[in-house]
Design a protein around this motif. Structure first.
Motif, PDB file in Angstrom:
ATOM      1  N   THR A 332      21.413 -25.054 -16.159  1.00  0.00           N
ATOM      2  CA  THR A 332      22.645 -24.447 -16.326  1.00  0.00           C
ATOM      3  C   THR A 332      23.577 -24.995 -17.130  1.00  0.00           C
ATOM      4  N   GLN A 333      23.968 -26.398 -16.674  1.00  0.00           N
ATOM      5  CA  GLN A 333      24.691 -27.102 -17.462  1.00  0.00           C
ATOM      6  C   GLN A 333      24.264 -27.525 -18.830  1.00  0.00           C
ATOM      7  N   ARG A 334      23.119 -27.630 -19.085  1.00  0.00           N
ATOM      8  CA  ARG A 334      22.687 -27.889 -20.271  1.00  0.00           C
ATOM      9  C   ARG A 334      22.731 -26.664 -21.242  1.00  0.00           C
ATOM     10  N   GLU A 335      22.556 -25.595 -20.762  1.00  0.00           N
ATOM     11  CA  GLU A 335      22.692 -24.282 -21.542  1.00  0.00           C
ATOM     12  C   GLU A 335      24.428 -24.056 -21.926  1.00  0.00           C
ATOM     13  N   GLN A 336      24.985 -24.485 -20.829  1.00  0.00           N
ATOM     14  CA  GLN A 336      26.598 -24.095 -21.221  1.00  0.00           C
ATOM     15  C   GLN A 336      27.222 -25.122 -22.114  1.00  0.00           C
ATOM     16  N   GLY A 337      26.675 -26.438 -21.921  1.00  0.00           N
ATOM     17  CA  GLY A 337      27.020 -27.681 -22.907  1.00  0.00           C
ATOM     18  C   GLY A 337      26.896 -27.159 -24.114  1.00  0.00           C
ATOM     19  N   GLU A 338      25.670 -26.872 -24.335  1.00  0.00           N
ATOM     20  CA  GLU A 338      25.060 -26.739 -25.960  1.00  0.00           C
ATOM     21  C   GLU A 338      25.734 -25.464 -26.455  1.00  0.00           C
ATOM     22  N   ARG A 339      26.205 -24.597 -25.654  1.00  0.00           N
ATOM     23  CA  ARG A 339      26.797 -23.393 -26.399  1.00  0.00           C
ATOM     24  C   ARG A 339      28.325 -23.625 -26.491  1.00  0.00           C
TER      25      ARG A 339
END
Length: 426
Positions: A332-339
């Motif tokens: 989840t954190q990776r997805e939101q950070g890259e967005r």
């Protein structure tokens, strides 16, 4: 409000434990229940939350997660009022997304569950910077699990630096160097009208605080119980910003609107913002980078971050914990950070090739943590913010002198702290 339910093939308990860092099964996978999640943010945050809930529902297909998301368009003070109202009316959510500006306001009222044992039982949380958990504690008890964070950096347009023949900022640059660079980045037309500002003196509380920390001071004392506005370094900092506007002409007077659009359009060369600006910069193909804020006496910046908390009286504590584990997972954190929208709390998610690809100096976000100070966030934060920004705006516009503004803000802030002490029975 978004209702999200999903039924799918169950994962084994072992697979769940591996994927989420669970030390034990919190609830039977066939349990039927409804969880209410009060979140905050915009489209990027909502998309990440939806995907996290889909993963949660692979284990708990009969659990409905009802999501309400608040864009925080009117500030954290109004969010505090909203959440307290939910508890007062007897209709709180089970899980809350919130931010450090609200931590003391909520924890002082006992709204959320202690999470120390939960954290100790899940070693996967060691992926977070320890300083984030330190900021999550109130009177020695942790009520929050950190997620994405933002520290204020100097965001600058590389094309405008190149055009002016200026080297890009480096670690350790000083206020005086910043001032001279800002002058060289300010452009006027033949009629004397400014067509490009070197810097935007901030108009918001969070944006401006890094200037105080880089001068070894703050608007509040260290434990956030009283004003520090009479510290000479506070006045020195405010005078420096005032002079950028009225002596050097490198910035307009702070107005009601931020100048993000002008920065993207190349009309402002440098602004003080967090990582959330990256998403818009990418969309507009802006050739920008970040620099650590310049220092007067020391390197210093400000950090603010989001977190999840669990209502103290939730009827589904085990399910709520399982949901929080997914909402704070590396995926989840990776997805939101890259967005875009914030630096991931998990170092692993902030070390991916995609996250570090832009801006070019994205690695600096984590490098600032050793000297990043939490945004001063006492239980009366909503009053503190309004008092400070009102006098700050008046000082920057010249409606108040720096000396008079500091004196007036000091008196009002200490009156607010006296009221808070009385309310808390101190």
């Amino acid at each position: 409000m978004t209702n999200i339910t999903r039924r799918s093939v169950l994962l084994s308990s072992a697979a769940l434990a591996t994927g989420l860092g669970l030390s034990r099964a919190f609830a039977q996978s066939d349990v039927s229940a409804t969880l209410r999640l009060q979140a905050f943010g915009g489209d990027a945050e909502l998309a990440g939350i939806k995907n996290a809930i889909e993963r949660f529902n692979k284990k708990y297909p009969n659990v409905e997660v009802v999501v309400s998301i608040d864009p925080i368009s009117t500030g954290w003070g109004d969010y505090v009022t909203k959440v307290i109202g939910q508890f007062t009316s007897g209709s709180p959510a089970d899980v809350y997304g919130t931010a450090i500006e609200t931590f003391q306001s909520f924890s002082a009222r006992g709204l959320f569950m202690p999470l120390d044992d939960f954290i100790k039982a899940n070693p996967g949380f060691s992926d977070f910077a320890p300083s984030l958990f330190e900021h999550c504690a109130y009177k020695g008890v942790i009520n929050y699990i950190p997620i994405g964070w933002n520290n204020i950096m100097v965001n600058y347009n590389r094309d405008l630096f190149d055009k002016a023949g200026l080297a890009y900022p480096k670690r350790g640059w000083t206020w005086d160097e910043f001032r001279e660079i800002s002058k060289k980045l300010t452009v006027k037309d033949s009629a004397g009208n400014t067509t490009q500002f070197g810097y935007e003196v901030p108009n918001q509380n969070f944006f401006v605080q890094s200037w105080f920390f880089s001068n070894g001071t703050s608007i509040l004392n260290k434990d956030w119980t009283a004003s520090n506005m009479l510290d000479p370094k506070v006045a020195e900092t405010l005078q420096f910003l005032h002079d950028l506007i009225h002596v050097d002409g490198v910035s307009p007077i702070p107005g009601a609107e931020t100048m993000d659009n002008q920065f993207v359009a190349g009309q402002v060369a440098m602004i003080s913002r967090g990582q959330w600006i990256v998403q818009n910069a990418k969309a507009n193909k802006l050739n920008m980078d970040i620099a650590v804020p310049p220092k007067k006496t020391e390197e210093g910046t400000i950090i603010g971050f989001g977190a999840y908390a669990i209502a103290a009286k939730t009827e589904q504590p085990d399910l709520a914990k399982a949901l929080v584990l997914e909402l704070t997972s590396e995926e989840t954190q990776r997805e939101q950070g890259e967005r875009g929208g914030g630096v991931p709390g998990r170092k692993s998610a902030a070390s991916t090739e995609a996250f570090l690809a832009f801006p070019p100096s994205a690695f600096l976000y984590y490098e600032t943590l050793p000297f990043a100070h939490a945004v001063p966030s006492p239980a009366n934060f909503q009053e503190v913010e309004k008092i400070f920004i009102r006098h700050y705006t008046a000082m920057m516009s010249g409606q108040e002198t720096i000396a008079a503004g500091c004196q007036a803000a000091d008196a009002e802030l200490n009156q607010s702290f006296a009221r808070l002490k009385a309310q808390m029975g101190g």
